[in-house]
Design a protein around this motif. Structure first.
Motif, PDB file in Angstrom:
ATOM      1  N   GLY A   1       0.785  -1.238   0.000  1.00 14.03           N
ATOM      2  CA  GLY A   1       0.000   0.000   0.000  1.00 14.03           C
ATOM      3  C   GLY A   1       0.807   1.272   0.000  1.00 14.03           C
ATOM      4  N   GLY A   2       2.122   1.203  -0.200  1.00 20.11           N
ATOM      5  CA  GLY A   2       2.927   2.426  -0.194  1.00 20.11           C
ATOM      6  C   GLY A   2       4.373   2.143   0.149  1.00 20.11           C
ATOM      7  N   SER A   3       5.023   3.090   0.829  1.00 25.63           N
ATOM      8  CA  SER A   3       6.429   2.950   1.188  1.00 25.63           C
ATOM      9  C   SER A   3       6.671   3.618   2.536  1.00 25.63           C
ATOM     10  CB  SER A   3       7.331   3.626   0.140  1.00 25.63           C
ATOM     11  OG  SER A   3       7.088   3.133  -1.154  1.00 25.63           O
ATOM     12  N   ILE A   4       7.797   3.266   3.166  1.00 26.61           N
ATOM     13  CA  ILE A   4       8.298   4.019   4.310  1.00 26.61           C
ATOM     14  C   ILE A   4       9.711   4.475   3.979  1.00 26.61           C
ATOM     15  CG2 ILE A   4       8.944   3.986   6.751  1.00 26.61           C
ATOM     16  CD1 ILE A   4       6.812   1.891   7.244  1.00 26.61           C
ATOM     17  N   TYR A   5       9.956   5.770   4.133  1.00 25.32           N
ATOM     18  CA  TYR A   5      11.265   6.360   3.866  1.00 25.32           C
ATOM     19  C   TYR A   5      11.873   6.866   5.170  1.00 25.32           C
ATOM     20  CZ  TYR A   5      10.988   6.188  -1.218  1.00 25.32           C
ATOM     21  OH  TYR A   5      10.946   5.751  -2.513  1.00 25.32           O
ATOM     22  N   TRP A   6      13.202   6.753   5.266  1.00 31.00           N
ATOM     23  CA  TRP A   6      13.914   7.159   6.474  1.00 31.00           C
ATOM     24  C   TRP A   6      15.212   7.885   6.129  1.00 31.00           C
ATOM     25  CZ3 TRP A   6      18.902   5.962   7.829  1.00 31.00           C
ATOM     26  CH2 TRP A   6      19.310   6.300   9.127  1.00 31.00           C
ATOM     27  N   THR A   7      15.533   8.937   6.867  1.00 28.36           N
ATOM     28  CA  THR A   7      16.888   9.485   6.940  1.00 28.36           C
ATOM     29  C   THR A   7      17.159   9.815   8.398  1.00 28.36           C
ATOM     30  OG1 THR A   7      16.458  11.876   6.770  1.00 28.36           O
ATOM     31  CG2 THR A   7      16.543  10.621   4.695  1.00 28.36           C
ATOM     32  N   ALA A   8      18.413   9.996   8.731  1.00 31.72           N
ATOM     33  CA  ALA A   8      18.777  10.300  10.114  1.00 31.72           C
ATOM     34  C   ALA A   8      18.157  11.613  10.572  1.00 31.72           C
ATOM     35  CB  ALA A   8      20.298  10.362  10.243  1.00 31.72           C
ATOM     36  N   ALA A   9      18.013  12.564   9.666  1.00 30.49           N
ATOM     37  CA  ALA A   9      17.503  13.882  10.040  1.00 30.49           C
ATOM     38  C   ALA A   9      15.978  13.946  10.053  1.00 30.49           C
ATOM     39  CB  ALA A   9      18.053  14.946   9.092  1.00 30.49           C
ATOM     40  N   THR A  10      15.318  13.183   9.182  1.00 26.18           N
ATOM     41  CA  THR A  10      13.859  13.313   9.049  1.00 26.18           C
ATOM     42  C   THR A  10      13.090  12.228   9.768  1.00 26.18           C
ATOM     43  OG1 THR A  10      13.852  12.011   6.994  1.00 26.18           O
ATOM     44  CG2 THR A  10      14.109  14.413   6.781  1.00 26.18           C
ATOM     45  N   GLY A  11      13.751  11.123  10.137  1.00 25.84           N
ATOM     46  CA  GLY A  11      13.050   9.995  10.724  1.00 25.84           C
ATOM     47  C   GLY A  11      12.366   9.156   9.658  1.00 25.84           C
ATOM     48  N   ALA A  12      11.546   8.203  10.105  1.00 25.56           N
ATOM     49  CA  ALA A  12      10.855   7.293   9.189  1.00 25.56           C
ATOM     50  C   ALA A  12       9.398   7.713   9.051  1.00 25.56           C
ATOM     51  CB  ALA A  12      10.943   5.860   9.714  1.00 25.56           C
TER      52      ALA A  12
END
Length: 335
Positions: free
Chosen positions: A83-94
């Motif tokens: 149903g979609g995606s989860i994106y993560w970076t150290a600065a923005t979170g997941a």
């Protein structure tokens, strides 16, 4: 202003600093959390935590359809799901992203586009129907009936829109992405209330703004006016109003200033921050243009195609503004 909207403003103000910081990051792995195999795919770290927080396979995301992947720019990690995606970076979170907002984000280049990475989950708007999601470079809005799909709002247009109350204010939801107006050499975006348009121009000296400006226009015409356009020079408190009368408007406004004024402002919101003195001056200029408008040739008027009003002109009083003697001197454009 809601706390959510305050957050938007803070994010916009920090965008340049955040972008510069993120550009230097090269991400290797998401933060600590044991990997799990779910539906045959590895999910771990902060992405797994977010997925579990959303109730995992019982969430709108459903099953993962990939292992954890590194984004092409090396800055972050992501998993895809039914149903979609989860994106993560150290600065923005997941953060999860799906539906029309995800589709719009993808069409604009995913995380490598102007929006960058998501910095929030999808949020409900105050009206209880629309949705929005915040990104490093702006916010994408969607409404089931008012927005004509999902559209990003950012930059000077986004700032002006926010000053008038975001989607619950005078302009409503964005109905288009930004586009190019060749006639005015400006960037524009359409909004749902009364089919209003917001714009930004670097200034060209030929049409409209002579320097950088933002503004808006309404073109859902009346008997007496085809368009009302408001221009706000960036970095000033000045306002320029351009009312574009119909032929009937040119003729009838001569004897009904207030009626014509009301029709002009039925097309667009009255500008914020106009003082009582400035308001009187704008009305005096309007009445002067209306009273002394004269057709030189068929379809050509001595005022040009519009009544142009500037908020910085003095409040001179109606007697001076409408004097047939003094108009020869001031031409409705006094100091």
């Amino acid at each position: 202003m809601t706390l959510q909207h305050r957050a938007i403003a803070l994010i916009k103000g920090a965008a340049l600093t955040l972008t510069a910081t993120l550009a230097s990051l090269t991400v290797q792995v998401t933060p600590a959390a044991a990997n799990e195999t779910i539906c045959g795919h590895q999910v771990g770290g902060a992405i797994l935590s977010k997925y579990q927080e959303m109730r995992g396979q019982n969430s709108p995301l459903g099953c993962p359809t990939s292992d954890e992947l590194t984004t092409p720019n090396g800055r972050g990690k992501y998993n895809t799901f039914d149903g979609g995606s989860i994106y993560w970076t150290a600065a923005t979170g997941a953060h999860p992203i799906w539906g029309a907002i995800r589709d719009k984000w993808g069409s604009l280049g995913w995380e490598n586009g102007k929006l960058g990475f998501p910095v929030s989950d999808e949020l409900s708007n105050p009206d209880g129907q629309g949705r929005r999601q915040q990104f490093e470079g702006g916010t994408v809005y969607w409404h089931p009936t008012l927005s004509n799909g999902a559209h990003p709002v950012w930059g000077k247009i986004g700032e002006l829109w926010g000053q008038y109350g975001w989607e619950i204010g005078a302009f409503g939801y964005p109905m288009s992405d930004e586009g190019w107006d060749e006639a005015y050499k400006s960037i524009y975006q359409k909004f749902s209330s009364n089919n209003l348009t917001l714009f930004w121009s670097a200034g060209n000296g030929a049409h409209g703004c002579e320097g950088e400006c933002v503004g808006y226009s309404g073109t859902t015409g009346t008997d007496w006016f085809k368009e009302t356009r408001v221009e706000i020079p960036v970095g000033t408190s000045k306002v320029v109003v351009r009312g574009f009368p119909t032929k009937k408007g040119f003729m009838d406004a001569r004897t009904d200033f207030q009626g014509a004024w009301n029709q002009m402002w039925s097309l667009a919101p009255y500008p914020n921050g106009v003082s009582d003195t400035q308001h009187r001056s704008l009305y005096e200029q309007f009445a002067c243009h209306a009273k002394f408008a004269d057709q030189i040739l068929p379809g050509q008027w001595n005022t040009g195609v519009s009544f142009d009003l500037e908020s910085w002109r003095s409040d001179v009083g109606m007697d001076y503004a409408l004097s047939p003697i003094y108009v020869i001197k001031h031409q409705c454009n006094w100091d």
